[in-house]
Design a protein around this motif. Structure first.
Motif, mmCIF file in Angstrom:
data_model
loop_
_atom_site.group_PDB
_atom_site.id
_atom_site.type_symbol
_atom_site.label_atom_id
_atom_site.label_comp_id
_atom_site.label_asym_id
_atom_site.label_seq_id
_atom_site.Cartn_x
_atom_site.Cartn_y
_atom_site.Cartn_z
ATOM 1 N N LYS A 124 1.408 -1.685 -0.385
ATOM 2 C CA LYS A 124 -0.141 -0.208 0.066
ATOM 3 C C LYS A 124 0.946 0.927 0.314
ATOM 4 O O LYS A 124 0.532 2.403 -0.750
ATOM 5 N N VAL A 125 2.224 1.132 0.410
ATOM 6 C CA VAL A 125 3.226 1.912 0.793
ATOM 7 C C VAL A 125 4.666 2.115 0.146
ATOM 8 O O VAL A 125 4.750 0.859 0.482
ATOM 9 N N SER A 126 4.928 2.819 -0.623
ATOM 10 C CA SER A 126 6.097 2.384 -1.147
ATOM 11 C C SER A 126 7.497 2.382 0.109
ATOM 12 O O SER A 126 7.395 3.511 0.728
ATOM 13 N N GLY A 127 8.011 0.946 0.253
ATOM 14 C CA GLY A 127 9.036 1.113 1.801
ATOM 15 C C GLY A 127 9.793 1.990 1.322
ATOM 16 O O GLY A 127 10.880 2.474 1.813
ATOM 17 N N ASN A 128 10.610 2.625 0.052
ATOM 18 C CA ASN A 128 11.546 2.841 -0.289
ATOM 19 C C ASN A 128 11.991 4.175 0.480
ATOM 20 O O ASN A 128 12.837 4.551 1.128
ATOM 21 N N PRO A 129 11.184 4.923 0.320
ATOM 22 C CA PRO A 129 11.072 6.216 0.798
ATOM 23 C C PRO A 129 11.584 6.502 2.760
ATOM 24 O O PRO A 129 11.882 7.430 3.226
ATOM 25 N N VAL A 130 10.618 5.531 2.972
ATOM 26 C CA VAL A 130 10.641 4.690 4.844
ATOM 27 C C VAL A 130 11.894 4.401 5.177
ATOM 28 O O VAL A 130 12.629 4.615 6.189
ATOM 29 N N ASN A 131 12.865 3.796 4.055
ATOM 30 C CA ASN A 131 13.341 3.468 4.321
ATOM 31 C C ASN A 131 14.603 4.543 4.145
ATOM 32 O O ASN A 131 16.099 4.122 3.855
#
Length: 346
Positions: free
Chosen positions: A26-33
């Motif tokens: 549901k949300v890209s993990g790349n910006p979170v990382n």
């Protein structure tokens, strides 16, 4: 018996995620990382944290459910969650010097299932946002895979050898970290264990690198000079006075600059050829949005660490010798030696 069974090589064709799997991302993990961020910051909770701390709880459940379909996997991972009770901290402290306590802790860990041990000073950047660690030292434990089992990844409902070996090493990490924490507590110092497979307050790879257990590989995992990429990590934080072991550069990072094996073998194409900026540091990074759907759908993975030349027992000594010569040449004559990946033999 099929060719796959005799060679240990599973189906590694290029992968396109199913729509129902994509819908759970549901949300890209790349910006979170922190991909692309130029400022240094602490890491955010990720996929293996409790699902109330990130948006991928449903996908995490799919990954756990699929991996447990592999024969023996449920039992292997259940053992990783069998946690000992932590002993109370002894009232009388062992007042030995830090070097002596470090040697004793290392010796104890190696005698209680750890295959390698490193010690690093705690850094706030090792702690996930929303968590707190008060102890000033971290002891990192390396647990080596069984290569013959690991190379059979990815696992499926007919062959669980690879994923079961992952579970077995996490279980060893749990036993080893709890045993070490209790030993330190018996010496009169605070200690808290941090095993896998679920994530907790402590990021494991950075202190492992800082303590000399290996270098970061292109596949985003640590590469050990002793075990290659076939290694899992656990840790213990403590206020026991210790001495750091220091990083170890032996050529893995330089080798990854030109080696393309894990990049080619990754079914979802999640491993890129260049380092990227991640939370203010230029380093190797694996595309979360490509990796995790495959991981969830394929009953876990591990292909990149299994195919890594450093993981192959007969190849690793040759690589160490070759890269040692090239690092020595580069140090003695800067610019005179090109650190490209050497030709490999099986």
């Amino acid at each position: 018996m099929s060719d796959q069974a005799t060679t240990g090589r599973r189906d590694r064709r290029r992968y396109t995620p199913k729509p129902e799997i994509v819908s759970l991302l549901k949300v890209s993990g790349n910006p979170v990382n922190g991909l692309g961020e130029k400022d240094i910051r602490r890491p955010s909770p990720h996929f293996w944290h409790p699902p109330d701390l990130h948006p991928w709880g449903e996908l995490q459940l799919v990954a756990r459910t699929n991996s447990r379909k592999c024969p023996g996997s449920a039992e292997a991972f259940a053992a990783a969650y069998e946690r000992r009770e932590l002993l109370p901290v002894a009232t009388q402290r062992n007042a030995a010097p830090a070097a002596e306590l470090s040697a004793a802790a290392t010796q104890f860990a190696l005698a209680h299932e750890a295959d390698d041990v490193g010690i690093a000073a705690m850094d706030p950047l090792y702690v996930f946002e929303g968590y707190r660690i008060d102890e000033p030292w971290v002891i990192v434990l390396a647990l080596a895979h069984d290569y013959e089992r690991l190379k059979q990844v990815p696992s499926d409902e007919t062959n669980g050898a690879g994923v079961c070996d992952v579970g077995d090493q996490y279980a060893r990490g749990t036993r080893a970290s709890y045993a070490l924490a209790n030993w330190i507590r018996s010496q009169g110092y605070n200690a808290h264990p941090y095993p896998g497979p679920s994530a907790d307050a402590l990021l494991l790879i950075p202190p492992a690198i800082a303590s000399g257990l290996g270098e970061l590989g292109k596949h985003g995992s640590i590469i050990s000079r002793h075990f290659g990429s076939g290694v899992r990590l656990a840790a213990v934080t403590t206020d026991m006075p210790l001495t750091p072991t220091g990083p170890d550069r032996f050529g893995a990072d330089d080798f990854c600059q030109t080696c393309q094996i894990c990049t080619r073998e990754c079914p979802p194409g999640a491993i890129v050829e260049q380092k990227q900026m991640v939370r203010g540091v230029e380093r190797w990074y694996v595309d979360f949005d490509k990796c995790i759907p495959y991981f969830a759908e394929a009953a876990s993975c591990g292909i990149c660490i299994a195919v890594c030349p450093w993981t192959r027992p007969r190849v690793r000594p040759k690589l160490l010798a070759t890269m040692a010569r090239r690092l020595d040449q580069a140090t003695s004559h800067p610019g005179a030696s090109e650190l490209s990946a050497p030709a490999l033999e099986s």
